[in-house]
Design a protein around this motif. Sequence first.
Motif, PDB file in Angstrom:
ATOM      1  N   GLU A  47       0.826  -1.202   0.000  1.00  0.00           N
ATOM      2  CA  GLU A  47       0.000   0.000   0.000  1.00  0.00           C
ATOM      3  C   GLU A  47       0.872   1.269   0.000  1.00  0.00           C
ATOM      4  O   GLU A  47       0.672   2.191  -0.784  1.00  0.00           O
ATOM      5  CB  GLU A  47      -0.932  -0.023   1.222  1.00  0.00           C
ATOM      6  CG  GLU A  47      -1.869   1.164   1.371  1.00  0.00           C
ATOM      7  CD  GLU A  47      -2.769   1.360   0.170  1.00  0.00           C
ATOM      8  OE1 GLU A  47      -3.140   0.354  -0.461  1.00  0.00           O
ATOM      9  OE2 GLU A  47      -3.060   2.533  -0.153  1.00  0.00           O
ATOM     10  N   LYS A  50       2.563   1.682  -3.349  1.00  0.00           N
ATOM     11  CA  LYS A  50       1.619   2.151  -4.379  1.00  0.00           C
ATOM     12  C   LYS A  50       1.330   3.644  -4.240  1.00  0.00           C
ATOM     13  O   LYS A  50       1.296   4.390  -5.211  1.00  0.00           O
ATOM     14  CB  LYS A  50       0.275   1.385  -4.239  1.00  0.00           C
ATOM     15  CG  LYS A  50       0.223   0.127  -5.072  1.00  0.00           C
ATOM     16  CD  LYS A  50      -1.012  -0.656  -4.761  1.00  0.00           C
ATOM     17  CE  LYS A  50      -2.267   0.094  -5.224  1.00  0.00           C
ATOM     18  NZ  LYS A  50      -3.472  -0.704  -4.941  1.00  0.00           N
ATOM     19  N   GLN A  51       1.115   4.052  -2.988  1.00  0.00           N
ATOM     20  CA  GLN A  51       0.745   5.456  -2.749  1.00  0.00           C
ATOM     21  C   GLN A  51       1.740   6.429  -3.365  1.00  0.00           C
ATOM     22  O   GLN A  51       1.366   7.448  -3.917  1.00  0.00           O
ATOM     23  CB  GLN A  51       0.645   5.729  -1.249  1.00  0.00           C
ATOM     24  CG  GLN A  51      -0.704   5.319  -0.671  1.00  0.00           C
ATOM     25  CD  GLN A  51      -0.752   5.497   0.832  1.00  0.00           C
ATOM     26  OE1 GLN A  51       0.103   6.121   1.445  1.00  0.00           O
ATOM     27  NE2 GLN A  51      -1.769   4.909   1.440  1.00  0.00           N
ATOM     28  N   ILE A  53       4.273   5.569  -5.773  1.00  0.00           N
ATOM     29  CA  ILE A  53       4.523   5.302  -7.198  1.00  0.00           C
ATOM     30  C   ILE A  53       3.365   5.794  -8.076  1.00  0.00           C
ATOM     31  O   ILE A  53       3.582   6.333  -9.159  1.00  0.00           O
ATOM     32  CB  ILE A  53       4.765   3.782  -7.431  1.00  0.00           C
ATOM     33  CG1 ILE A  53       6.110   3.373  -6.813  1.00  0.00           C
ATOM     34  CG2 ILE A  53       4.736   3.417  -8.909  1.00  0.00           C
ATOM     35  CD1 ILE A  53       7.341   3.904  -7.511  1.00  0.00           C
ATOM     36  N   ASP A  54       2.139   5.639  -7.586  1.00  0.00           N
ATOM     37  CA  ASP A  54       0.976   6.033  -8.384  1.00  0.00           C
ATOM     38  C   ASP A  54       0.982   7.514  -8.759  1.00  0.00           C
ATOM     39  O   ASP A  54       0.263   7.939  -9.650  1.00  0.00           O
ATOM     40  CB  ASP A  54      -0.324   5.691  -7.633  1.00  0.00           C
ATOM     41  CG  ASP A  54      -0.606   4.195  -7.711  1.00  0.00           C
ATOM     42  OD1 ASP A  54       0.084   3.517  -8.495  1.00  0.00           O
ATOM     43  OD2 ASP A  54      -1.491   3.717  -6.977  1.00  0.00           O
ATOM     44  N   PHE A  55       1.783   8.283  -8.049  1.00  0.00           N
ATOM     45  CA  PHE A  55       1.888   9.710  -8.350  1.00  0.00           C
ATOM     46  C   PHE A  55       2.777   9.981  -9.551  1.00  0.00           C
ATOM     47  O   PHE A  55       2.879  11.105 -10.006  1.00  0.00           O
ATOM     48  CB  PHE A  55       2.468  10.440  -7.127  1.00  0.00           C
ATOM     49  CG  PHE A  55       1.406  11.135  -6.340  1.00  0.00           C
ATOM     50  CD1 PHE A  55       1.040  12.440  -6.659  1.00  0.00           C
ATOM     51  CD2 PHE A  55       0.753  10.493  -5.308  1.00  0.00           C
ATOM     52  CE1 PHE A  55       0.042  13.069  -5.959  1.00  0.00           C
ATOM     53  CE2 PHE A  55      -0.238  11.119  -4.603  1.00  0.00           C
ATOM     54  CZ  PHE A  55      -0.603  12.421  -4.930  1.00  0.00           C
ATOM     55  N   ASN A  56       3.446   8.943 -10.045  1.00  0.00           N
ATOM     56  CA  ASN A  56       4.392   9.119 -11.152  1.00  0.00           C
ATOM     57  C   ASN A  56       3.870   8.458 -12.415  1.00  0.00           C
ATOM     58  O   ASN A  56       3.985   7.241 -12.579  1.00  0.00           O
ATOM     59  CB  ASN A  56       5.749   8.507 -10.774  1.00  0.00           C
ATOM     60  CG  ASN A  56       6.424   9.330  -9.708  1.00  0.00           C
ATOM     61  OD1 ASN A  56       7.228  10.193  -9.982  1.00  0.00           O
ATOM     62  ND2 ASN A  56       6.050   9.065  -8.463  1.00  0.00           N
ATOM     63  N   PRO A  57       3.300   9.237 -13.330  1.00  0.00           N
ATOM     64  CA  PRO A  57       2.703   8.656 -14.531  1.00  0.00           C
ATOM     65  C   PRO A  57       3.718   7.972 -15.450  1.00  0.00           C
ATOM     66  O   PRO A  57       3.337   7.142 -16.274  1.00  0.00           O
ATOM     67  CB  PRO A  57       2.060   9.860 -15.229  1.00  0.00           C
ATOM     68  CG  PRO A  57       2.708  11.065 -14.652  1.00  0.00           C
ATOM     69  CD  PRO A  57       3.176  10.707 -13.289  1.00  0.00           C
ATOM     70  N   ASN A  60       5.607   2.506 -14.473  1.00  0.00           N
ATOM     71  CA  ASN A  60       4.673   1.371 -14.359  1.00  0.00           C
ATOM     72  C   ASN A  60       5.269   0.371 -13.396  1.00  0.00           C
ATOM     73  O   ASN A  60       6.488   0.188 -13.360  1.00  0.00           O
ATOM     74  CB  ASN A  60       4.522   0.659 -15.711  1.00  0.00           C
ATOM     75  CG  ASN A  60       3.626   1.458 -16.642  1.00  0.00           C
ATOM     76  OD1 ASN A  60       2.873   2.320 -16.207  1.00  0.00           O
ATOM     77  ND2 ASN A  60       3.733   1.169 -17.930  1.00  0.00           N
ATOM     78  N   TYR A  61       4.431  -0.257 -12.609  1.00  0.00           N
ATOM     79  CA  TYR A  61       4.978  -1.334 -11.776  1.00  0.00           C
ATOM     80  C   TYR A  61       4.092  -2.564 -11.888  1.00  0.00           C
ATOM     81  O   TYR A  61       2.887  -2.468 -12.117  1.00  0.00           O
ATOM     82  CB  TYR A  61       5.150  -0.886 -10.314  1.00  0.00           C
ATOM     83  CG  TYR A  61       3.854  -0.689  -9.586  1.00  0.00           C
ATOM     84  CD1 TYR A  61       3.196   0.529  -9.622  1.00  0.00           C
ATOM     85  CD2 TYR A  61       3.283  -1.731  -8.850  1.00  0.00           C
ATOM     86  CE1 TYR A  61       2.004   0.717  -8.972  1.00  0.00           C
ATOM     87  CE2 TYR A  61       2.084  -1.552  -8.185  1.00  0.00           C
ATOM     88  CZ  TYR A  61       1.453  -0.324  -8.246  1.00  0.00           C
ATOM     89  OH  TYR A  61       0.275  -0.144  -7.606  1.00  0.00           O
ATOM     90  N   LYS A 275       6.763   3.121   1.424  1.00  0.00           N
ATOM     91  CA  LYS A 275       6.949   4.472   0.873  1.00  0.00           C
ATOM     92  C   LYS A 275       8.428   4.776   0.651  1.00  0.00           C
ATOM     93  O   LYS A 275       8.814   5.334  -0.371  1.00  0.00           O
ATOM     94  CB  LYS A 275       6.362   5.506   1.837  1.00  0.00           C
ATOM     95  CG  LYS A 275       4.852   5.625   1.736  1.00  0.00           C
ATOM     96  CD  LYS A 275       4.352   6.694   2.672  1.00  0.00           C
ATOM     97  CE  LYS A 275       2.828   6.708   2.635  1.00  0.00           C
ATOM     98  NZ  LYS A 275       2.251   7.580   3.627  1.00  0.00           N
TER      99      LYS A 275
END
Length: 629
Positions: A47, A50-51, A53-57, A60-61, A275
């Motif tokens: 979690e 993801k929090q 990494i998801d901010f970086n368009p 991809n993971y 994180k």
Amino acid sequence: MKSYLLSFILCLFFFWPQQLRAQGEVKNILYINSYNVGYPWTDEVTEGFKQVIDFNPNINYFAEFMDTKRFSRIVVFPSFYNYLDAKYDSSNFDLIVACDNDAVDFFLAHQDSVLFKNKPLIFCGITNIEEYPFKNIEAYGVVEGRNLQQIFHSMHRLFPQRRNVYAIFNETVSDSIYKSTVSKFMLDYESSDLKTVSSDNSDSIVRLLQSLGEEDIVYLFNRTFEKKGLFKPYRSILNHITPPYHVPVFSDMAINENTNNVLGGERNRGQGHGKLVAKMAIKRINGEEISPQFLYPKGELVYNYHQLRNFDVELSLLPRDAIIVNKPESIFYKFKRLILVNAFFIIACIAIILILIINNRNQKRYRNKLEAARDQALQSESVKTSFIANVSHEIRTPLNAIIGFSDIIKQENTNKEFDEYVNHIFESSQILERLVNDVLDLSLIDANEVKLNYDNIHLPDFMDELVKRNIVQIAHYQKPKLKLKHKLPKSGPENLYVDKFRLNQIIQNLINNAIKYSFTGTITLSYAFHSREEIKKLTELQTYDLKHQQYCLISVRDYGIGIPQELKSFVFERFRRLDQVYMGHHKGVGLGLNISKSLLNIMGGEIWFTSVQSKGSTFSFIIPHLPKP
Ligand code: ADP
């Protein structure tokens, strides 16, 4: 035009960098976790990762879970690699993230494979970092360190009388490292006797715990005490022991579960680790330097409130930054919001009430002051009024003497030389007498002290007398073309019950004005009796509240200078003299009509006029026709 340009620039400003980014090269990360989805620590780490990494368009993971909690690594390793190889055959990952020992070991075991060769590794969940030399591998990571010393120190501080410290491990690699670490620093606690117990069997631990007594204290290392492949949560061990427990139990992993059985431990939050790993991965992908290579995040010391109470622990002995879980909410805490809202409301109400009280008090004080000032003003007003009345009265006596004697002298005097002087004295004293009378009336009216003396008068005689008297007056003014007469009604009542003195004063005032402000024509004095309804029809009186049934209407009409339209509203005002041209010729102070109006109002009547400039005026008034008592 300008706004179009502005919008265009704004669009460029907002969209250009995003477009650029979107068009930039997309990087791929393979995220491997040792355990399975649903395992708390794994879920927390994933979690947190993801929090960030998801901010970086541009990143991809791909997340994969090995499930080594349930299946032995000997079984998992080869099949997992085959699975990855089949799934990501042609993928070229830029970076590998491995969480916990098995995932890192898996990476190392396949470091020369197509998927992992020369790929940077970022890891977390590794405690025995010294055992991973990471030769020929670019590795960074978050070490899952435990500050065992601080928790053992806390155990000793809270329970110094419990000499036997049981440290229960299982047969894992990490636990064996912990065992040696603890054994080393426990040598410093001379009064304590460390007993290390290794067990892969939860039943044996249950038996041990049940056998312990008042001098013992326990630290459980791992959360599973069962043979490999079998997942036996720590909770189930303590559930086998009937509460209340006689031994305080500390454990790092178990405290994460918020369990009631453990007294304290060090909490490492998986989310924070996830994180940190993600941040390191982004740095590496962006080509930034990662320093330090290995991070050692500090865990929080957490204590269970129920157990602290169970063992009567003095809360002041806990570390200053200790976190206490399961603390029952106080009523205030439970209804904090409600209480705060109500408190705010009550305070606001009290404030409003206080303001109102203060305001009321101030108002009272001001009202009292005002009343005192009013009383004082009234008192001084009445003093002034009675003073004016007294003075006017006292002036009248000598004035009457002057008028009387100057009149006698005027008649007796044979010396022509003195004629002019005597006349002057006579006229001036008459003007003075009128002025004194007016001032006296004014003060009586203001003090509400006008006394009326009603009497029955015969109007035709009364009018006759007035006309005769004023014809002499006209002669005196030397206006030969001016005439005066009365016009009496042919029928109707002839008597009026009224204050004769005041009625005379009012009519005389009107005749005086008519004489003063006319040169030719006949001034006509008339009277007539009318019912209230008839009077009401007169336009001038339509708005008046007429209380009596019958009225006597008296008018004085002249053909004099008249009153200009724009000055009509000032006619009844005090000390107003409207006509500047005649002001010099005719003595007066502008009080006559005002006094007449006030007197009529006191008597229940009303006065008004109609006038046309250069044509003449008619002043009329009504006075109630009262039945003679
Ligand atoms: P004054 O002592 O000046 O006559 P009044 O109160 O009796 O005072 O009258 C106020 C003013 O009204 C006068 O100064 C005069 O300008 C005007 N006025 C009163 N009666 C008449 C009239 N019959 N014709 C023209 N103007 C009048």
